[in-house]
Design an enzyme around this catalytic site. Structure first.
Site, PDB file in Angstrom:
ATOM      1  N   GLY A   1      10.234  -3.783   3.218  1.00 44.54           N
ATOM      2  CA  GLY A   1      10.796  -2.456   3.773  1.00 44.54           C
ATOM      3  C   GLY A   1       9.686  -2.457   4.932  1.00 44.54           C
ATOM      4  O   GLY A   1       8.485  -2.940   4.906  1.00 44.54           O
TER       5      GLY A   1
ATOM      6  N   GLN B   1       4.412   2.523  10.270  1.00 44.77           N
ATOM      7  CA  GLN B   1       3.540   1.421  10.222  1.00 44.77           C
ATOM      8  C   GLN B   1       3.518   0.463  11.746  1.00 44.77           C
ATOM      9  O   GLN B   1       2.119  -0.224  11.362  1.00 44.77           O
ATOM     10  CB  GLN B   1       3.940   0.437   9.238  1.00 44.77           C
ATOM     11  CG  GLN B   1       4.082   1.077   7.681  1.00 44.77           C
ATOM     12  CD  GLN B   1       4.621   0.290   6.640  1.00 44.77           C
ATOM     13  OE1 GLN B   1       5.753   0.233   6.632  1.00 44.77           O
ATOM     14  NE2 GLN B   1       3.730  -0.668   6.143  1.00 44.77           N
TER      15      GLN B   1
ATOM     16  N   CYS C   1       2.073  -3.077  -0.068  1.00 46.09           N
ATOM     17  CA  CYS C   1       2.498  -2.421   1.058  1.00 46.09           C
ATOM     18  C   CYS C   1       1.895  -3.354   2.369  1.00 46.09           C
ATOM     19  O   CYS C   1       0.629  -4.024   2.374  1.00 46.09           O
ATOM     20  CB  CYS C   1       1.924  -1.032   1.273  1.00 46.09           C
ATOM     21  SG  CYS C   1       2.060  -0.295   2.580  1.00 46.09           S
ATOM     22  N   LEU C   2       2.684  -3.514   3.197  1.00 46.56           N
ATOM     23  CA  LEU C   2       2.175  -4.376   4.578  1.00 46.56           C
ATOM     24  C   LEU C   2       0.997  -3.713   4.986  1.00 46.56           C
ATOM     25  O   LEU C   2       0.215  -4.354   5.784  1.00 46.56           O
ATOM     26  CB  LEU C   2       3.057  -4.651   5.635  1.00 46.56           C
ATOM     27  CG  LEU C   2       4.542  -5.432   4.994  1.00 46.56           C
ATOM     28  CD1 LEU C   2       5.570  -5.643   6.056  1.00 46.56           C
ATOM     29  CD2 LEU C   2       4.059  -6.889   4.465  1.00 46.56           C
TER      30      LEU C   2
ATOM     31  N   HIS D   1       9.059   4.721  -1.400  1.00 46.98           N
ATOM     32  CA  HIS D   1       8.086   4.271  -0.978  1.00 46.98           C
ATOM     33  C   HIS D   1       7.986   4.133   0.705  1.00 46.98           C
ATOM     34  O   HIS D   1       7.235   4.614   1.298  1.00 46.98           O
ATOM     35  CB  HIS D   1       7.764   2.626  -1.520  1.00 46.98           C
ATOM     36  CG  HIS D   1       6.169   2.025  -0.612  1.00 46.98           C
ATOM     37  ND1 HIS D   1       5.686   1.294  -1.425  1.00 46.98           N
ATOM     38  CD2 HIS D   1       6.484   1.559   0.789  1.00 46.98           C
ATOM     39  CE1 HIS D   1       4.640   0.829  -0.452  1.00 46.98           C
ATOM     40  NE2 HIS D   1       5.121   0.888   0.724  1.00 46.98           N
ATOM     41  N   GLU D   2       9.289   3.981   1.088  1.00 45.88           N
ATOM     42  CA  GLU D   2       9.202   4.081   2.691  1.00 45.88           C
ATOM     43  C   GLU D   2       9.261   5.389   3.178  1.00 45.88           C
ATOM     44  O   GLU D   2       8.800   5.739   4.118  1.00 45.88           O
ATOM     45  CB  GLU D   2      10.773   3.234   3.190  1.00 45.88           C
ATOM     46  CG  GLU D   2      10.479   1.554   2.730  1.00 45.88           C
ATOM     47  CD  GLU D   2       9.307   0.692   3.350  1.00 45.88           C
ATOM     48  OE1 GLU D   2       8.730   1.234   4.295  1.00 45.88           O
ATOM     49  OE2 GLU D   2       9.111  -0.182   2.447  1.00 45.88           O
TER      50      GLU D   2
ATOM     51  N   HIS E   1       6.073   6.978   3.711  1.00 51.06           N
ATOM     52  CA  HIS E   1       5.446   6.676   4.927  1.00 51.06           C
ATOM     53  C   HIS E   1       5.759   7.553   5.755  1.00 51.06           C
ATOM     54  O   HIS E   1       4.666   8.049   6.816  1.00 51.06           O
ATOM     55  CB  HIS E   1       5.781   5.244   5.311  1.00 51.06           C
ATOM     56  CG  HIS E   1       5.243   4.033   4.779  1.00 51.06           C
ATOM     57  ND1 HIS E   1       3.723   4.018   5.175  1.00 51.06           N
ATOM     58  CD2 HIS E   1       5.520   3.266   3.983  1.00 51.06           C
ATOM     59  CE1 HIS E   1       3.272   2.785   4.372  1.00 51.06           C
ATOM     60  NE2 HIS E   1       4.409   2.023   3.574  1.00 51.06           N
TER      61      HIS E   1
HETATM   62 NI    NI Z   1       4.473   0.473   2.572  1.00 52.54          NI
END
Ligand code: NI
Length: 183
Positions: free
Chosen positions: A47, A52, A100-101, A142-143, A146
């Protein structure tokens, strides 16, 4: 199409509350979503949220295809979710590992609601809603975090369960490519 750099924890844009999208079918929004998919694919993520890649809009994407190499991974439909809202359907939470990226190389044990309903708009601005549980529900939570400037380490209850992926899961080896937990 373009793979964009992913901001890492510590970048102030990751802490901001993102703004709702008000116009649809614009070149800007369509390019943003295309770049998000390119970036997520390049990083083998599950995701990605617009902040991000430095765009403070309430846009997230996610999706995990069924993969015979990872039979335990629950597939998640490929989704564009804009201006999302989450309704908790069951107060029960469960803990599981996330990554997480924006926090590369790390994993943490994070509590999330087990069952949710989420609603929002698709890429064309049409409303939809879904019920989700387990990993699907986790990815959405999670998304959406953000979009409110929250990164998963802020959700970890016991920081002993936060660390480097290669130390926590040495059995996976250096070339971990499971999509799970890379959100
Ligand atoms: Ni993340």
């Amino acid at each position: 199409m373009a793979v964009r750099p992913v901001l890492r924890m510590g970048h102030p844009l990751l802490l901001q509350v993102a703004e709702p999208v008000r116009e649809f079918n614009t070149p800007e929004l369509d390019a943003l979503i295309e770049d998000m998919f390119d970036t997520m694919a390049a990083q083998n993520g599950a995701g990605l949220a617009a902040p991000q890649i430095g765009v403070g809009r309430r846009v997230v994407i996610f999706g995990v295809a069924a993969n015979p190499r990872y039979p335990d991974v629950e597939p998640v439909p490929t989704t564009v979710l804009i201006n999302p809202e989450i309704e908790v359907l069951d107060e029960a939470q469960e803990e599981d590992w996330e990554g997480c990226l924006s926090v590369p190389g790390m994993r943490g044990l994070v509590p999330r609601y087990r069952r949710i309903r989420y609603r929002g708009l698709d890429q064309n601005g049409d409303p939809f809603e879904r019920e989700a549980e387990g990993f699907h529900a986790r990815v959405v939570q999670h998304e959406v975090d953000h979009l409110d400037g929250i990164l998963y380490p802020q959700r970890i209850r016991d920081l002993r369960y936060f660390g480097f992926e290669s130390e926590l899961f040495p059995q996976l080896g250096p070339a971990v490519d499971s999509p799970v937990g890379r959100e």
